[in-house]
Design a protein around this motif. Structure first.
Motif: not given
Ligand SMILES: Cc1cc2nc3c(=O)[nH]c(=O)nc-3n(C[C@H](O)[C@H](O)[C@H](O)COP(=O)(O)OP(=O)(O)OC[C@H]3O[C@@H](n4cnc5c(N)ncnc54)[C@H](O)[C@@H]3O)c2cc1C
Length: 369
Positions: A139, A141, A204, A266
């Motif tokens: 997860c 990102g 945004v 994710g």
């Molecule tokens: C401008 C903008 C607006 C958005 N608005 C919306 C919205 O209104 N509604 C919506 O549903 N979505 C929205 N999104 C999408 C949303 O931001 C993402 O889908 C969401 O943040 C993804 O969450 P995630 O936990 O999968 O990844 P991330 O938020 O990227 O989290 C990944 C985590 O993993 C950690 N990590 C990375 N590599 C490693 C590693 N090697 N070892 C350990 N940890 C690691 C990082 O530090 C981070 O904490 C928007 C995106 C953008 C850019």
């Protein structure tokens, strides 16, 4: 001797933490891997974004008791969308017999709720390096480095746009209305914040790379004037109250989401253009689906069983592909500067606005019903 866990989740973003909490509820022992914290002086400033979360996401987060309090989760009662030549569509929560179409959730508030919940969950151990486990879930990102370890192909279609996010105050209450404008290839969204009576909004603004660069660095008054020129008087007089932050935008997909002993969830598995505010909704649906598949496994199946994990991949991939296609199609339609395309899309919007059945269906889909 190193400790063994049932599941190791690499990445402690919103999706990773939510999944950890869902699995801990099923009495699984979870290792949650986070990246080392930067030094105090290098910590990034708080995220100025706010997420539009649908009712399916709300249900997942509420069940875990991490849904932020009222002022940090503002209901959207209505959504107004403007095209670039008179096209306009309104979506209302009433039309789908709901209280809200979505909730605009303050990102730092949600993150704090998750951090606290994880801290008090004894089934979860926070670790700084991958731990031995029957199942590893990535997860991390979109910039995940672990994907390569499992031979995953990552396809990226980069958009010639960046998103600028910021917070603003208006001199009028937002009345729970989210507004979006498609203008000359730019997409501007103002999302209501601060509860029902709030006047604050989260912006945004997706703009071409050159335009985004200029917008990011222009003085605040000039930035507000440029924004006001697009929004007109609808949202009131706007004043910038935060820094501006930018994000590159892309449609990305992993070719495989699962294998023997591993899975992706994710943004590590998929990203979409934020114009529909669906990226995190998709990620939370991944977490809920994976947790459900693991909880319902046959007693003799191991957690990392590839066939078991394929159930999760099959259940989620089509949904994600459909959302990717819709956002990509909308982006492409509004990116065309030719007048014939402009006429076509505004004609389409007007037709759509008149079709109450189609509108109700789309509203229900976006609301996660
Ligand atoms: C401008 C903008 C607006 C958005 N608005 C919306 C919205 O209104 N509604 C919506 O549903 N979505 C929205 N999104 C999408 C949303 O931001 C993402 O889908 C969401 O943040 C993804 O969450 P995630 O936990 O999968 O990844 P991330 O938020 O990227 O989290 C990944 C985590 O993993 C950690 N990590 C990375 N590599 C490693 C590693 N090697 N070892 C350990 N940890 C690691 C990082 O530090 C981070 O904490 C928007 C995106 C953008 C850019």
């Amino acid at each position: 001797m190193s400790k063994t866990f049932d599941v190791c989740i690499r990445g402690d973003g919103v999706v990773g933490r939510t999944l950890a909490l869902l699995l801990a509820r099923e009495r699984l022992r979870v290792a949650l891997v986070s990246q080392p914290q930067p030094a105090e002086e290098e910590l990034p400033s708080a995220d100025v974004r706010a997420y539009a979360l649908n009712s399916a996401s709300r249900k997942v987060l509420e069940a875990l008791r991490v849904w932020p309090d009222a002022p940090f989760a503002t209901p959207v009662r209505e959504m107004q969308v403007w095209g670039d030549d008179g096209g306009q569509i309104d979506f209302t929560a009433d039309s789908v017999a709901q209280d809200a179409l979505a909730w605009i959730v303050d990102v730092p508030a949600l993150e704090q709720q998750l951090i606290q919940a994880v801290r008090y969950q004894p089934q979860i151990e926070l670790v700084t390096a991958p731990a031995k486990a029957a199942l590893t879930v990535i997860c991390e990102g979109k910039k995940s480095t672990s994907r390569d370890e499992f031979g995953v192909q990552w396809t990226v279609k980069t958009y010639a746009q960046k998103a600028i996010a910021a917070r603003l105050d208006a001199n009028l209450p937002h009345q729970g209305i989210a507004r979006q404008w498609f203008v000359n290839g730019d997409i501007v969204a103002l999302l209501p914040l601060g509860g029902d009576d709030g006047r604050a909004v989260a912006l945004v603004w997706s703009a071409s790379l050159k335009h985004a660069e200029a917008l990011e660095h222009m003085p605040p008054e000039q930035f507000c004037a440029a924004l006001q020129a697009i929004c007109g008087p609808e949202a009131g007089q706007l004043i910038l109250t935060s820094d501006r932050a930018t994000w590159p935008l892309a449609l990305s997909n992993a070719d495989r989401w699962t294998g023997n002993g591993w899975a992706l969830a994710g943004d590590a598995a998929h990203t979409v253009h934020p114009l529909s505010g669906q990226g995190l909704n998709l990620g939370l649906a991944d977490a809920a689906c994976l947790a459900g598949v693991l909880a319902q496994r046959e007693y003799w199946r191991a957690l990392g069983d590839e066939k078991l994990l394929r159930r999760y991949e099959r259940a989620r991939k089509a949904d994600v592909a459909a959302m990717g296609a819709v956002t990509d199609g909308l982006y492409g339609l509004f990116a065309q500067s030719d007048e014939r395309w402009q006429a076509l899309r505004n004609w389409g919007m007007k037709g759509f606005a008149r079709s109450s059945l189609l509108k109700r269906w789309v509203t229900g889909q976006a609301a996660g019903l």
